[in-house]
Design a protein around this motif. Structure first.
Motif, short mmCIF file in Angstrom:
data_model
loop_
_atom_site.label_atom_id
_atom_site.label_comp_id
_atom_site.label_asym_id
_atom_site.label_seq_id
_atom_site.Cartn_x
_atom_site.Cartn_y
_atom_site.Cartn_z
N GLU A 25 8.09 6.06 -10.75
CA GLU A 25 7.39 7.30 -11.09
C GLU A 25 6.37 7.68 -10.01
O GLU A 25 6.22 8.86 -9.69
CB GLU A 25 6.73 7.18 -12.46
N LEU A 26 5.68 6.69 -9.45
CA LEU A 26 4.75 6.99 -8.35
C LEU A 26 5.51 7.51 -7.14
O LEU A 26 5.07 8.48 -6.49
CB LEU A 26 3.95 5.74 -7.97
N ASN A 27 6.63 6.89 -6.83
CA ASN A 27 7.44 7.32 -5.70
C ASN A 27 7.97 8.74 -5.91
O ASN A 27 7.92 9.57 -4.99
CB ASN A 27 8.59 6.34 -5.47
N ASP A 28 8.48 9.00 -7.11
CA ASP A 28 9.01 10.34 -7.42
C ASP A 28 7.95 11.42 -7.30
O ASP A 28 8.25 12.56 -6.94
CB ASP A 28 9.63 10.38 -8.82
N ALA A 29 6.70 11.05 -7.59
CA ALA A 29 5.59 12.01 -7.50
C ALA A 29 4.95 12.02 -6.11
O ALA A 29 3.92 12.66 -5.90
CB ALA A 29 4.54 11.68 -8.55
N SER A 30 5.57 11.30 -5.17
CA SER A 30 5.06 11.19 -3.79
C SER A 30 3.61 10.70 -3.75
O SER A 30 2.82 11.13 -2.92
CB SER A 30 5.19 12.53 -3.05
N GLN A 31 3.29 9.79 -4.66
CA GLN A 31 1.96 9.20 -4.71
C GLN A 31 1.95 7.94 -3.85
O GLN A 31 2.98 7.28 -3.71
CB GLN A 31 1.60 8.83 -6.15
N PRO A 32 0.79 7.59 -3.32
CA PRO A 32 0.72 6.34 -2.55
C PRO A 32 0.96 5.16 -3.47
O PRO A 32 0.61 5.19 -4.65
CB PRO A 32 -0.71 6.33 -2.00
N LEU A 33 1.57 4.13 -2.94
CA LEU A 33 1.87 2.95 -3.73
C LEU A 33 1.01 1.79 -3.23
O LEU A 33 1.21 1.27 -2.13
CB LEU A 33 3.35 2.59 -3.63
#
Length: 81
Positions: A25-33
């Motif tokens: 979900e973080l990746n799909d939202a282009s959020q930093p991991l």
């Protein structure tokens, strides 16, 4: 009677799946991991959960992320409930 070893393994698998879902979900939202964003995502997911047992799994997932050197002890956690 449930097999405790199987139950523990199943819970650990669920915790891993929750962490994986949060990463996706973080990746799909282009959020930093990173550890912080992953922990906050798991907290957000737990806030939207109505099942208390699942909320506990989110808590365990956050603990595993924030304190990886500590073993998450599901049997001790069960006794505390």
């Amino acid at each position: 009677m449930k097999d405790r070893a199987y139950e523990s393994t199943a819970k650990e698998d669920e915790v891993c799946c929750l962490i994986g879902r949060a990463v996706i979900e973080l990746n799909d939202a282009s959020q930093p991991l990173n550890k912080s964003t992953l922990s906050l995502k798991l907290l957000s997911m737990a806030d939207n959960e109505s099942d208390d047992d699942r909320v506990l799994l989110y808590w365990l997932a956050r603990k595993a992320i924030n304190q990886p050197h500590q073993v998450v002890n599901l049997s001790a956690f069960r006794q505390a409930r």
